[in-house]
Design an enzyme around this catalytic site. Structure first.
Site, short mmCIF file in Angstrom:
data_model
loop_
_atom_site.label_atom_id
_atom_site.label_comp_id
_atom_site.label_asym_id
_atom_site.label_seq_id
_atom_site.Cartn_x
_atom_site.Cartn_y
_atom_site.Cartn_z
N ALA A 50 44.26 31.46 53.05
CA ALA A 50 43.82 32.24 54.19
C ALA A 50 42.95 33.43 53.88
O ALA A 50 42.36 33.97 54.82
CB ALA A 50 44.96 32.46 55.17
N ILE A 54 37.69 28.21 54.82
CA ILE A 54 38.12 27.52 56.06
C ILE A 54 39.46 28.20 56.54
O ILE A 54 39.62 28.35 57.85
CB ILE A 54 38.32 25.87 56.01
CG1 ILE A 54 37.24 25.41 55.60
CG2 ILE A 54 38.92 25.50 57.25
CD1 ILE A 54 37.41 23.93 55.15
N SER A 177 40.76 15.49 53.14
CA SER A 177 39.29 15.06 52.80
C SER A 177 38.71 13.86 53.24
O SER A 177 39.65 12.91 52.81
CB SER A 177 38.98 16.00 51.66
OG SER A 177 37.61 15.74 51.20
N TYR A 202 41.05 15.08 42.46
CA TYR A 202 40.85 15.75 43.64
C TYR A 202 41.08 14.76 44.66
O TYR A 202 41.73 14.89 45.62
CB TYR A 202 39.33 16.31 43.68
CG TYR A 202 39.13 17.04 45.08
CD1 TYR A 202 39.70 18.13 45.50
CD2 TYR A 202 38.09 16.55 46.30
CE1 TYR A 202 39.58 18.70 46.61
CE2 TYR A 202 38.27 17.13 47.15
CZ TYR A 202 38.79 18.12 47.84
OH TYR A 202 38.74 18.79 48.94
N1 LIG Z 1 34.78 22.77 51.81
C1 LIG Z 1 34.56 21.45 52.10
O1 LIG Z 1 33.74 21.03 52.29
C2 LIG Z 1 36.13 20.78 52.40
C3 LIG Z 1 35.77 19.50 52.83
C4 LIG Z 1 37.23 18.65 52.80
C5 LIG Z 1 38.31 19.35 52.63
N2 LIG Z 1 38.39 20.50 52.48
C6 LIG Z 1 39.85 21.34 52.35
O2 LIG Z 1 39.75 22.31 52.83
C7 LIG Z 1 40.84 23.19 52.37
C8 LIG Z 1 40.21 24.85 52.21
O3 LIG Z 1 39.11 24.65 51.42
P1 LIG Z 1 38.08 25.69 51.45
O4 LIG Z 1 36.64 24.79 51.49
O5 LIG Z 1 38.32 26.67 52.59
O6 LIG Z 1 38.10 26.38 49.92
P2 LIG Z 1 37.91 27.98 49.35
O7 LIG Z 1 36.77 28.42 49.95
O8 LIG Z 1 37.72 27.72 47.92
O9 LIG Z 1 39.51 28.32 49.66
C9 LIG Z 1 40.57 27.73 49.17
C10 LIG Z 1 41.70 28.91 49.44
O10 LIG Z 1 42.63 28.33 48.59
C11 LIG Z 1 43.41 29.24 47.86
N3 LIG Z 1 44.25 28.78 46.82
C12 LIG Z 1 43.65 27.86 45.67
N4 LIG Z 1 44.79 27.69 44.81
C13 LIG Z 1 45.84 28.40 45.01
C14 LIG Z 1 47.12 28.31 44.69
N5 LIG Z 1 47.46 28.07 43.49
N6 LIG Z 1 47.99 29.05 45.42
C15 LIG Z 1 47.44 29.68 46.66
N7 LIG Z 1 46.37 29.41 47.11
C16 LIG Z 1 45.39 28.75 46.26
C17 LIG Z 1 42.19 30.04 47.39
O11 LIG Z 1 42.81 31.29 47.11
P3 LIG Z 1 42.04 32.24 46.17
O12 LIG Z 1 40.69 32.52 46.87
O13 LIG Z 1 42.77 33.38 45.66
O14 LIG Z 1 41.49 31.32 44.88
C18 LIG Z 1 41.59 30.13 48.75
O15 LIG Z 1 41.95 31.00 49.60
C19 LIG Z 1 41.28 22.77 50.98
O16 LIG Z 1 42.33 21.83 51.16
C20 LIG Z 1 39.96 21.70 50.61
O17 LIG Z 1 40.37 20.46 50.20
C21 LIG Z 1 37.44 21.29 52.13
#
Ligand SMILES: NC(=O)c1ccc[n+]([C@@H]2O[C@H](COP(=O)([O-])OP(=O)(O)OC[C@H]3O[C@@H](n4cnc5c(N)ncnc54)[C@H](OP(=O)(O)O)[C@@H]3O)[C@@H](O)[C@H]2O)c1
Ligand SMILES: *[C@@H]1O[C@H](CO)[C@@H](O)[C@H](O)[C@H]1NC(C)=O
Ligand SMILES: *[C@@H]1O[C@H](CO)[C@@H](O)[C@H](O)[C@H]1NC(C)=O
Ligand SMILES: *[C@@H]1O[C@H](CO)[C@@H](O)[C@H](O)[C@H]1NC(C)=O
Length: 323
Positions: A50, A54, A177, A202
Site C-alpha cells: 500500500a 493502486i 489481472s 506473471y
Molecule cells: N498496473 C497494472 O496495469 C496492473 C494490471 C493488472 C493487475 N495489476 C495488479 O495490481 C496490483 C498492484 O500493482 P501496482 O500496479 O500498483 O504495482 P506497483 O506500483 O509496483 O506496487 C506494487 C506494490 O507491491 C509491493 N510489493 C511487491 N513485492 C512485495 C513483497 N515481497 N512484500 C510486500 N510488498 C511487496 C510493492 O512494494 P515496494 O514499493 O516496496 O516494492 C508495492 O507497494 C498487483 O497485484 C498487480 O499484479 C496491476
C-alpha cells in the site's frame, strides 16, 4: 518547394485531429469511477503493497470513507511516508506494519502481531504484486512471482481468516489481472526452473490468484466472508519496474512512455478495488471496470483450484489448518 497555403492548412488540420484523437482515446481508456459515497466508519481495512500505486490510492480512498486503514509494506520508510500522506489528507487513523510477502517467516510474524492488535478485520485487500522480474527466488526458494503474488497472499489470508470471520460480513479482495487469461499452471514445475519466462511466470501467478479465490469462496460458504478477484485495468504504476532487466531497455521505456499517455491513472486504476470493497450490492464476484466479468475458462476449473489449494497448503505448512 514552398508550401502552398492550403497545404499548411491541411497539415495543421491533421495535427489538431491527431492530438484530439489521442486525447479522446486517453479519456476513453481511463474507464469509469465508482461514484457512491458509502461510508466505512468503524471498519478495519488491511491492504498489502500500500505504499505506492493502486494500493496507496485505494488506501487513501477507503480512509476518506472513515475506515481505519492498515498498510502492509516491505519497506517501512516508504510505508510510513504513505501513511503520513494519507493521514494528512484524511485525518483518519492509519497503521503501518512491515511484512515481506516473499518470506513465510515474515508473514507469520506480521500476522501474529496484527491478530493481537486487530481482533476484527472487515476488509482484506491482497494488492501487492511483482510483475515480470528476472528469475528471482523468495526467501523460501520459490519463483518470486508465484511466491509473492500467490503463496504469500495464500498464507497471509489463511492466517487472518479468524479475524475476518469475527468481523463478518467481511470481504477479501485479490488483485488479479487480465494476464490470467494467458496463464497456465505449470504443475510439474511451478518455479519454472526448466524454462524461465518472466511473462509466463506473471500470468501463472495471476491465474493462481483466481483459482485461489474460487476455492476460498467455497471454503468460506456460510461464514459471510465473501471473496472477490479484480482486474484493475492497465494502470500507470511502478509495476513495470523490472522490465529493463527481464526483457530489455526499449520495452521498459515504451511501457513508461505509452503508459503516461494511454494507461489509467492510479486514481482510475483503484476504482474496481474500491467498488468491491464497499459496494453493498455485491456478494462474490470477479470484476473489471466496476462491473462483473467472468474470468477465463481456465480460471473456472474446480479441479485445478482444488489442486492448487492442496499444493499451496502443503508448501506453507497449513495443511493441518482447519477452517
Ligand atoms: N498496473 C497494472 O496495469 C496492473 C494490471 C493488472 C493487475 N495489476 C495488479 O495490481 C496490483 C498492484 O500493482 P501496482 O500496479 O500498483 O504495482 P506497483 O506500483 O509496483 O506496487 C506494487 C506494490 O507491491 C509491493 N510489493 C511487491 N513485492 C512485495 C513483497 N515481497 N512484500 C510486500 N510488498 C511487496 C510493492 O512494494 P515496494 O514499493 O516496496 O516494492 C508495492 O507497494 C498487483 O497485484 C498487480 O499484479 C496491476
Ligand atoms: C520450487 O522450489 C522449491 C524451493 O527450491 C522446492 O522446494 C519446490 O519443490 C519447487 N516446486 C516445484 C513444483 O518445482
Ligand atoms: C488452458 O489450460 C490448458 C490446459 O492446461 C492449456 O493447454 C491452455 O494453453 C490454457 N489456455 C491458455 C489460454 O493458456
Ligand atoms: C487471493 O489469492 C490468494 C493467493 O492466490 C488465494 O490464496 C486467496 O484464496 C485469494 N482470495 C480471494 C478472495 O481471491
Amino acid at each position: 518547394m514552398p508550401f502552398k497555403e492550403w497545404q499548411i492548412e491541411i497539415y495543421v488540420f491533421i495535427g489538431i485531429a491527431s492530438v484530439g484523437g489521442v486525447v479522446l482515446l486517453r479519456l476513453w481508456l481511463q474507464g469509469p469511477s465508482y461514484k457512491k459515497k458509502t461510508r466505512l466508519d468503524g471498519k478495519v481495512v488491511v491492504i498489502t503493497g500500500a505504499n505506492t500505486g493502486i494500493g496507496k490510492e485505494t488506501a487513501l480512498d477507503l480512509a476518506k470513507r472513515g475506515a481505519r486503514v492498515i498498510l502492509i509494506c516491505r519497506d517501512l520508510t516508504k510505508g510510513k511516508k504513505a501513511a503520513d500522506e494519507i493521514f494528512l489528507s484524511t485525518n483518519s487513523d492509519v497503521g503501518v506494519y512491515h511484512m515481506d510477502l516473499a518470506s513465510f517467516d515474515s508473514i507469520r510474524r506480521t500476522s501474529e502481531a496484527l491478530k493481537q492488535q486487530e481482533p476484527q478485520i472487515h476488509i482484506l485487500i491482497n494488492n501487492a504484486g511483482v510483475m515480470m522480474c528476472p528469475e528471482w527466488r523468495t526467501t523460501d526458494g520459490y519463483e518470486l512471482q508465484f511466491g509473492t503474488n500467490h503463496l504469500g497472499h495464500f498464507l497471509f489470508t489463511l492466517l487472518l481468516l479468524d479475524n475476518l470471520k469475527a468481523a463478518a460480513p467481511s470481504r477479501i479482495i485479490n488483485l488479479s489481472s487480465i494476464a490470467h487469461t494467458q496463464g497456465r499452471m505449470h504443475w510439474e514445475d511451478l518455479n519454472l526452473t526448466e524454462n524461465y519466462d518472466p511473462k509466463e511466470a506473471y500470468c501463472q501467478s495471476k491465474l493462481a490468484n483466481i483459482l485461489f479465490t474460487k476455492k476460498l469462496a467455497k471454503v468460506l460458504e456460510g461464514t459471510r466472508v465473501t471473496t472477490y478477484a479484480v482486474h484493475p485495468g492497465v494502470v500507470q504504476t511502478e509495476l513495470g519496474r523490472h522490465l529493463e532487466q527481464s526483457v530489455n531497455r526499449f520495452i521498459h521505456w515504451a511501457f513508461h512512455f505509452f503508459g503516461k499517455i494511454f494507461f489509467k491513472t492510479v486514481r482510475k486504476g483503484a476504482q474496481t478495488t474500491i467498488y468491491c470493497a464497499v459496494d453493498e450490492s455485491l456478494t462474490q464476484e470477479t470484476g473489471h471496470d466496476c462491473k462483473r466479468k467472468e474470468p477465463h475458462n481456465n480460471a473456472s476449473n474446480e479441479y485445478d483450484a482444488e489442486k492448487l489449494w492442496e499444493i499451496s497448503a502443503k508448501i506453507v505448512s497449513m495443511d493441518q489448518f482447519s477452517l
